[in-house]
Design a protein around this motif. Structure first.
Motif, short mmCIF file in Angstrom:
data_model
loop_
_atom_site.label_atom_id
_atom_site.label_comp_id
_atom_site.label_asym_id
_atom_site.label_seq_id
_atom_site.Cartn_x
_atom_site.Cartn_y
_atom_site.Cartn_z
N VAL A 313 16.78 3.00 87.85
CA VAL A 313 17.66 3.57 86.83
C VAL A 313 17.22 3.12 85.44
CG1 VAL A 313 20.01 3.51 85.91
CG2 VAL A 313 19.63 3.84 88.37
N ALA A 314 16.95 1.84 85.29
CA ALA A 314 16.58 1.31 83.97
C ALA A 314 15.29 1.94 83.46
CB ALA A 314 16.45 -0.21 84.04
N GLU A 315 14.31 2.13 84.35
CA GLU A 315 13.03 2.68 83.93
C GLU A 315 13.12 4.17 83.65
OE1 GLU A 315 10.11 1.20 83.28
OE2 GLU A 315 11.09 -0.73 83.54
N ALA A 316 13.80 4.91 84.54
CA ALA A 316 13.79 6.36 84.44
C ALA A 316 14.76 6.90 83.41
CB ALA A 316 14.09 6.98 85.80
N GLU A 317 15.87 6.22 83.20
CA GLU A 317 16.94 6.79 82.37
C GLU A 317 17.02 6.21 80.97
OE1 GLU A 317 18.23 9.31 83.49
OE2 GLU A 317 18.38 9.20 85.67
N LEU A 318 16.19 5.21 80.66
CA LEU A 318 16.29 4.56 79.35
C LEU A 318 16.10 5.55 78.21
CD1 LEU A 318 16.49 2.04 77.58
CD2 LEU A 318 14.02 1.71 77.90
N ALA A 319 15.17 6.48 78.36
CA ALA A 319 14.89 7.42 77.28
C ALA A 319 16.10 8.28 76.93
CB ALA A 319 13.72 8.33 77.66
N GLY A 320 17.03 8.42 77.87
CA GLY A 320 18.20 9.24 77.61
C GLY A 320 19.32 8.53 76.88
N ARG A 326 20.18 1.81 73.21
CA ARG A 326 18.82 1.63 73.73
C ARG A 326 18.11 0.46 73.07
NH1 ARG A 326 16.95 6.50 72.81
NH2 ARG A 326 15.70 6.05 70.96
N ARG A 327 18.45 0.16 71.82
CA ARG A 327 17.69 -0.82 71.06
C ARG A 327 17.62 -2.19 71.73
NH1 ARG A 327 20.12 -0.05 66.70
NH2 ARG A 327 18.71 1.59 65.99
N PRO A 328 18.73 -2.81 72.17
CA PRO A 328 18.61 -4.13 72.79
C PRO A 328 17.81 -4.11 74.10
CG PRO A 328 20.86 -3.29 72.98
CD PRO A 328 20.14 -2.40 72.03
N VAL A 329 17.86 -3.00 74.81
CA VAL A 329 17.08 -2.91 76.06
C VAL A 329 15.59 -2.85 75.73
CG1 VAL A 329 16.72 -1.62 78.18
CG2 VAL A 329 18.99 -1.68 77.14
N VAL A 330 15.24 -2.06 74.72
CA VAL A 330 13.84 -1.96 74.32
C VAL A 330 13.33 -3.31 73.83
CG1 VAL A 330 12.27 -0.92 72.64
CG2 VAL A 330 13.95 0.50 73.84
#
Length: 396
Positions: A313-320, A326-330
């Motif tokens: 989920v984290a890899e595939a859906e981050l762009a959405g 999204r910023r803290p995850v990136v």
């Protein structure tokens, strides 16, 4: 002055713009880039049309909806790979086979990210057709691997080698195309030639932190949402489905999360936190950069097998995710990559930062494709095998 002749007037007056003959291909190329950058569910037909320089109405004359466009994008790159391999003579050297794959993949790097979502968003028949094409691709690589390196797990090594090459579509590290081809080809060749894990010095067993036991309603919602997102795709999961999974009414969800996107953001942050804790533990007792890289590889493999749904989920859906969540995850992902980059460059001083990052992502690609090949069925032997393939991809 004499009036201009009719032929001269027609030459001077611009006529209506002609439609390029390859407009459909231009649309597919642009759509691949938009899907890769924005994610399937956030990309719009209007964005694709703007990227091509046409109106949305003109776009719909070629594709009836976003799904039809996405399905064709998924087909185009694998068709290009299969066509490239068809031009390589039967019995050709493994280097020639993988060179053809690498060139096409790097050339279509900007649009290759669509494969992050194909399993979630393609219909059953489209998935089956695409899987058959990938099977043909893997089979051709496997033939060459078995011919030159007749070792156990040949098809796994072929799949992992393709994962190393395909990794370049999943990140944005700036690097010249020719240099990327050289790095990825060498990485894939090492993976294909990798011997059994028993022949390599093993990493220490990895003990990852477990996912927190849900003790609050908010944590229960998060725990129930992750498998739904992983199985069906974020955009396809409804608030009603999440609420039903935890015994709530849909309106009650809003007392815990403002919206479904906030649940996804929490899942991505949880994934990043678990991986960061695992890395911190794994590096406590290492004695040098080589051991550190091996420990990082073993940790990432263990994390991917133990937390498959969460990581997916984290890899595939981050762009959405919107820019704010999204910023803290990136930032967490960049910090993780920086740890790998530093240790790999200490172990291989000839690498510059960009080259190191490309190879780190190649290692991640190996884990993804090898894990899929093994259907994420966990065991110590499988972890050791995949870790050895990652270490080979990195050139240690």
């Amino acid at each position: 002055m004499a009036p201009a002749s009719p032929s001269a007037r027609s030459a001077a007056t611009p006529g209506p713009a002609t439609r390029p003959r390859n407009r459909r291909q231009l649309i597919v190329d642009a759509a691949g880039r938009v899907f890769s950058e924005r994610g399937y569910h956030t990309a719009s037909m209007e964005e694709v049309a703007a990227a091509v320089g046409i109106t949305a109405a003109a776009l719909y004359r070629h594709f009836p909806n976003k799904y039809a466009l996405f399905a064709e994008c998924a087909d185009v790159m694998v068709d290009g790979l299969v066509a490239a391999l068809d031009e390589v003579p039967a019995g050709a050297a493994l280097t020639d086979v993988l060179t053809a794959v690498t060139r096409i993949t790097v050339a279509h790097r900007a649009s290759g990210g669509v494969y992050r979502w194909e399993a979630r968003y393609l219909g059953r028949e489209d998935r089956r057709r695409l899987a058959a094409k990938f099977g043909r691709l893997v089979g051709r690589v496997d033939e060459a691997v078995q011919r030159e390196h007749p070792l156990p797990d040949g098809r796994l090594r072929a799949t992992a080698a393709l994962g190393a090459i395909g990794s370049v579509t999943m990140h944005r590290t700036s690097i010249a195309g020719r240099r990327a081809e050289e790095l990825l080809l060498a990485s894939a060749l090492r993976v294909a030639a990798s011997g059994p894990a028993a022949d390599r010095p093993g990493a220490r067993p990895v003990e990852l932190p477990a996912r927190p036991v849900p003790r609050t309603r908010r944590e229960e919602i998060l725990a129930a949402s992750v498998p739904l997102f992983a199985r069906n795709g974020f955009a396809s999961v409804t608030n009603e489905q999440i609420a039903e999974a935890v015994g709530l009414t849909p309106s009650a969800l809003y007392r815990h999360y403002p919206g479904k996107t906030d649940i996804l953001a929490a899942a991505c942050l949880q994934a990043a936190g678990l991986l960061a804790q695992g890395v911190e533990r794994s590096l406590r007792e290492v004695t040098g950069p080589h051991d550190a890289v091996v420990a990082l590889a073993a940790t990432y493999v263990a994390y991917s097998f133990e937390h498959t749904a969460l990581n997916s989920v984290a890899e595939a859906e981050l762009a959405g995710l919107p820019a704010g969540p999204r910023r803290p995850v990136v930032l967490a992902q960049r910090k993780h990559i920086a740890v790998w980059e530093r240790q790999l460059r200490l172990a291989r001083p000839e690498l510059d930062p960009r080259q190191a990052r490309v190879l780190v992502h190649a290692g991640f690609g190996v884990v993804v494709e090898a894990g899929r090949r093994l259907r994420w069925r966990d065991s110590p032997d499988r972890r050791e095998t995949v870790t050895a393939l990652v270490v080979a991809a990195l050139g240690l």
